[in-house]
Design an enzyme around this catalytic site. Structure first.
Site, PDB file in Angstrom:
ATOM      1  CE  LYS A 148      42.625  45.954  44.673  1.00  0.00           C
ATOM      2  NZ  LYS A 148      41.458  45.719  45.561  1.00  0.00           N
ATOM      3  N   GLY A 149      45.919  41.646  40.678  1.00  0.00           N
ATOM      4  CA  GLY A 149      46.037  40.204  40.468  1.00  0.00           C
ATOM      5  C   GLY A 149      47.440  39.682  40.269  1.00  0.00           C
ATOM      6  CD  GLU A 203      46.946  41.265  33.656  1.00  0.00           C
ATOM      7  OE1 GLU A 203      47.119  41.330  34.879  1.00  0.00           O
ATOM      8  OE2 GLU A 203      46.093  41.951  33.042  1.00  0.00           O
ATOM      9  CG  ASP A 204      45.690  38.492  36.881  1.00  0.00           C
ATOM     10  OD1 ASP A 204      45.638  38.952  35.726  1.00  0.00           O
ATOM     11  OD2 ASP A 204      44.826  38.767  37.746  1.00  0.00           O
ATOM     12  CG  ASP A 256      39.615  36.481  29.643  1.00  0.00           C
ATOM     13  OD1 ASP A 256      39.456  35.395  29.080  1.00  0.00           O
ATOM     14  OD2 ASP A 256      38.684  37.100  30.186  1.00  0.00           O
ATOM     15  CE  LYS A 290      39.966  32.664  31.923  1.00  0.00           C
ATOM     16  NZ  LYS A 290      38.647  33.107  32.382  1.00  0.00           N
ATOM     17  CG  PHE A 321      35.800  33.255  37.027  1.00  0.00           C
ATOM     18  CD1 PHE A 321      35.921  34.393  36.240  1.00  0.00           C
ATOM     19  CD2 PHE A 321      36.003  33.362  38.388  1.00  0.00           C
ATOM     20  CE1 PHE A 321      36.249  35.614  36.815  1.00  0.00           C
ATOM     21  CE2 PHE A 321      36.336  34.574  38.974  1.00  0.00           C
ATOM     22  CZ  PHE A 321      36.454  35.701  38.185  1.00  0.00           C
ATOM     23  CB  VAL A 322      41.091  30.314  37.421  1.00  0.00           C
ATOM     24  CG1 VAL A 322      40.853  29.058  36.612  1.00  0.00           C
ATOM     25  CG2 VAL A 322      41.722  31.398  36.556  1.00  0.00           C
ATOM     26  CG  ASP A 342      39.305  39.422  42.390  1.00  0.00           C
ATOM     27  OD1 ASP A 342      39.764  39.396  41.218  1.00  0.00           O
ATOM     28  OD2 ASP A 342      38.347  40.142  42.716  1.00  0.00           O
ATOM     29  NE  ARG A 352      42.587  40.779  44.811  1.00  0.00           N
ATOM     30  CZ  ARG A 352      42.360  41.033  43.522  1.00  0.00           C
ATOM     31  NH1 ARG A 352      43.015  40.372  42.598  1.00  0.00           N
ATOM     32  NH2 ARG A 352      41.489  41.942  43.161  1.00  0.00           N
TER      33      ARG A 352
END
Ligand code: 5GP
Length: 183
Positions: free
Chosen positions: A40-41, A106-107, A110, A138, A159-160, A166, A172
């Site tokens: 959902k990001g 994509e959010d 990583d 990242k 971690f963001v 979220d 969010r």
């Protein structure tokens, strides 16, 4: 929990999203594109990005989850994503991608496991082109060699949350990208 710290304020996000949209508009001039948002990001990033792209565009959404990760939010904070590398599809795209210009939205990029899996899956649809747009990257956490084509910001290993991202489903809807401090 310790207070969140703003990493990327909303004004900077808006400026960068406009730049990415202009780049996409230029790269696909005269063509149409399908934005495939990763649930959902990416929902907020897709919504802001797509509205500034001056092209004939449609949306689709894809859902994934990873086996063996997200055991507890606290562990996420300590280790980031502890993925086994196995990604499970929870929602497939609704429309044909064959011969289309697909932009996966994509959010955050990583380890690269999710997008490597999605890239392989979507390439099997034989799109005309396949690009990756990621708001955040990242690079220090990468396990598989993958680069985004349209990347908003490279960030350190923190971690963001916010702007779609979220922490146990919370935050969010924050307008800024914030760091959740490791305690
Ligand atoms: P990858 O497969 O590249 O390791 O992971 C991508 C996914 O991990 C992202 O879509 C996102 O859901 C999650 N993720 C990675 N880093 C973070 C982070 O700092 N914050 C949040 N909220 N999610 C993250």
């Amino acid at each position: 929990m310790a207070e969140l710290k703003v990493l990327i304020p909303r004004e900077e996000i808006a400026k960068r999203v406009s730049e990415l949209a202009a780049q996409i508009t230029q790269d696909f001039a005269g063509q149409s594109v399908i934005f495939v948002g990763v649930l959902k990001g990416a929902a907020i990033f897709l919504s802001d990005l797509a509205r500034q792209v001056k092209l004939d565009a449609t949306f689709d959404f894809i859902g994934v989850s990873s086996y063996g990760n997200r055991p507890t939010p606290q562990k996420e904070l300590q280790n980031g994503w502890d993925s086994t590398g196995e990604v499970k599809l929870t929602k497939d795209v609704d429309q044909s991608m064959q011969g289309k210009n697909v932009i996966v939205v994509e959010d955050i990029l990583d380890t690269g496991l999710t997008l490597t899996y999605l890239k392989k899956l979507l390439l099997a649809h034989q799109p005309r082109s396949l690009k990756i747009a990621a708001l955040l990257d990242k690079p220090s956490r990468r396990k598989l060699p993958l680069e985004g084509d349209y990347v908003g910001f490279k960030i350190p290993d923190e971690f963001v949350v916010g702007y779609g991202l979220d922490y146990a489903e919370k935050y969010r809807n924050l307008a800024d990208v914030c760091i959740v401090p490791r305690e």
